[in-house]
Design an enzyme around this catalytic site. Sequence first.
Site, short mmCIF file in Angstrom:
data_model
loop_
_atom_site.label_atom_id
_atom_site.label_comp_id
_atom_site.label_asym_id
_atom_site.label_seq_id
_atom_site.Cartn_x
_atom_site.Cartn_y
_atom_site.Cartn_z
N CYS A 103 -8.47 1.97 -30.54
CA CYS A 103 -9.64 2.69 -31.08
C CYS A 103 -10.57 3.09 -29.95
O CYS A 103 -11.76 2.76 -29.96
CB CYS A 103 -10.38 1.79 -32.06
SG CYS A 103 -9.30 1.09 -33.29
N GLY A 134 0.77 -1.23 0.00
CA GLY A 134 0.00 0.00 0.00
C GLY A 134 0.80 1.28 0.00
O GLY A 134 0.21 2.36 -0.04
N GLU A 188 4.29 -6.64 2.86
CA GLU A 188 4.23 -7.30 1.55
C GLU A 188 4.00 -6.20 0.51
O GLU A 188 2.89 -6.00 0.01
CB GLU A 188 3.16 -8.39 1.51
CG GLU A 188 1.81 -7.97 2.06
CD GLU A 188 0.75 -9.06 1.95
OE1 GLU A 188 1.09 -10.24 1.90
OE2 GLU A 188 -0.44 -8.68 1.92
N GLY A 228 4.37 -4.08 -2.97
CA GLY A 228 4.47 -4.32 -4.42
C GLY A 228 4.94 -3.08 -5.15
O GLY A 228 6.10 -2.95 -5.53
N ARG A 229 4.02 -2.13 -5.29
CA ARG A 229 4.28 -0.94 -6.12
C ARG A 229 5.56 -0.21 -5.73
O ARG A 229 6.37 0.13 -6.58
CB ARG A 229 3.09 0.02 -5.98
CG ARG A 229 3.09 1.19 -6.94
CD ARG A 229 1.89 2.12 -6.69
NE ARG A 229 0.64 1.42 -6.74
CZ ARG A 229 -0.08 1.22 -7.85
NH1 ARG A 229 0.33 1.71 -9.00
NH2 ARG A 229 -1.22 0.56 -7.79
N TYR A 234 2.47 -2.79 -11.81
CA TYR A 234 1.09 -2.63 -12.28
C TYR A 234 1.07 -1.91 -13.63
O TYR A 234 0.30 -0.96 -13.83
CB TYR A 234 0.25 -1.88 -11.25
CG TYR A 234 0.25 -2.52 -9.88
CD1 TYR A 234 -0.45 -3.69 -9.64
CD2 TYR A 234 0.98 -1.97 -8.84
CE1 TYR A 234 -0.44 -4.29 -8.39
CE2 TYR A 234 0.99 -2.56 -7.59
CZ TYR A 234 0.29 -3.72 -7.37
OH TYR A 234 0.30 -4.32 -6.14
C1 LIG Z 1 -3.35 -8.37 -0.14
C2 LIG Z 1 -2.40 -7.47 -0.83
N1 LIG Z 1 -1.14 -7.38 -0.38
C3 LIG Z 1 -0.25 -6.59 -0.98
C4 LIG Z 1 -0.58 -5.83 -2.07
C5 LIG Z 1 0.47 -4.95 -2.70
O1 LIG Z 1 0.08 -3.64 -2.57
P1 LIG Z 1 1.01 -2.46 -3.10
O2 LIG Z 1 1.43 -2.82 -4.46
O3 LIG Z 1 0.13 -1.26 -3.03
O4 LIG Z 1 2.20 -2.36 -2.16
C6 LIG Z 1 -1.88 -5.87 -2.57
C7 LIG Z 1 -2.29 -5.07 -3.71
O5 LIG Z 1 -3.42 -4.89 -4.07
C8 LIG Z 1 -2.82 -6.72 -1.94
O6 LIG Z 1 -4.08 -6.83 -2.37
#
Ligand SMILES: Cc1ncc(COP(=O)(O)O)c(C=O)c1O
Length: 406
Positions: A353, A233, A275, A277-278, A382
Site C-alpha cells: 500500500c 564495489g 571482497e 558481493g554484488r 541485495y
Molecule cells: C566493507 C564492504 N566490503 C564489501 C562489500 C561488498 O560490496 P559489493 O557488493 O558492492 O561488491 C560491501 C558492501 O557494502 C562493504 O561494505
Amino acid sequence: MRLDWDRAIAAAQQAHAGSDEPLCAFIYDLPALKRHAAHLREGLPGQCDFFYAIKANSDVPLLQTLAPTVDGFEASSGGEIAWLRQHFPQVPVIFSGPGKLDSELALALQHGATVHVESLHELERLAVLARAGGKPASILLRVNPPLAELATTTLVMGGKPTQFGIAIEHLPVCLERLRQEPCLELRGFHFHLLSHQLDADKHLQLLSAYLRQTREWCEQYGLRIEHINVGGGIGVNYREPQRQFDWPRFSTGLASLLAEEARRHGDDVPRLRFELGRFVSAFCGYYATEVLDIKESGERVFAIVRGGTHHFRTPYAQGHSHPFRVVPVADWKHAYSRPEAVHRPVTVAGQLCTPKDVLASDAMLDRLRVGDLLLFQYAGAYAWHISHHDFLRHPHPQHIYLQEDA
Ligand SMILES: Cc1ncc(COP(=O)(O)O)c(C=O)c1O
C-alpha cells in the site's frame, strides 16, 4: 555474464504449474553461479585473494556453491559470523563494518576472523578483548583517504567525510596505538570507498591509487604489510544490461598493473584481496512473479504483480527501473475476462500500500496479460536479503535453487 534464460523460464513455468496460488519465487541458477565465480577467479592474477561478501546473499546453497572457488567469506555482523561458522567451520572469515559490538568482536576473535577496524575506539576495545583472550588478533585498518582517482558512482562510502573507516587525520594516532599493542597484528589496510563501479579502467585507477597510498604510508610510518583489502564495489548495470563491467579488460589491466608494481618494487608488493558481493551473486538470481491485474490510470498502464519491494527491494534501493522479461502464459482457466496491455509502456507495481512499491517503470511491452509471468533478472544480490519481508504479512516467496541438469 550471459544468462541462461531457458533454465530460469522453465523453472518459473514449473513452479507456476505446481501451485494453486499466483507465482512468486526467487530462482537461483547455481551452476551458472559456479561458472561465473570460476570465471572471476581465473581473471585474478596469482597475487590476489578472492573473498565473497555474504551480505549480498547469504543463502547456504549459494555459499556452498562458492566455497570451493573463493578464498573465504566476508561477514559484516556477529550474525553473519555465526552463520558462516555454523555452515563452514574452517573457511577463512573477515569481519568488517561499522558499529561492532564487544560481543561480536569477541566472536570474531574466537573464530579466528581477521578484523577490519573502523575507528580508534574499536581498536582499543579489540585490544582489551585480545589481551584478555591471550591470543593476538589479525587486523586491517579500514581507512577513508581522499583520493583524486575516486570516481563518482551512485553509492560512495569514502573519499569524503562519512561514517565509514578511519579518517586520514586519525591514522597516525591509530598506528601509534598499534605500536604499543602486541596483541594486535597489523596485516594491512582496507579500502571500500564505493559501490556500483561499472568502468573497468576507473576501477584499475582506484586500485593503483590504493597501492600508491599504501606504499606512502609504509614509507612514512615504517610499516611492513601483507595485503591490501580493496573491498568490493564492482557494479551490475541494471539500467543498460548489455553494458556490464568488462571483467576480461579489468583482469588484463590488473595483471599489467601488478607486473609493473613488481618490476618497480620487487617482492615488496602486498597481495590484493577482493571482497566482492554484488558482482558475484547478482547474475544467478531471478525474481519471478505473476501479473494479478492490469489497469489504466490517465495515460499510464499499471501491472500489479504478486509480491513487490518487500521481497525484491533492489530497484527501489538503487532508484532504477529493473529489467525483466515477460513469460506469456497461454492457459486461462478462469470464468472472468483477462485484462491485457498491447504495445504500451507498462509500470510494474507490487501488492504493497505504497506508491513506492514499483519494480519497473514505463517498460515498453508488446503484449502483457493478467496471468503472464515476469522474470526480473540480476536478483541474486541485495534482493531478498535487503527487503522488508514482513511488511503487510504477505507470504514469503518460494526459493528455488537450480542444480546441474541430470
Ligand atoms: C566493507 C564492504 N566490503 C564489501 C562489500 C561488498 O560490496 P559489493 O557488493 O558492492 O561488491 C560491501 C558492501 O557494502 C562493504 O561494505
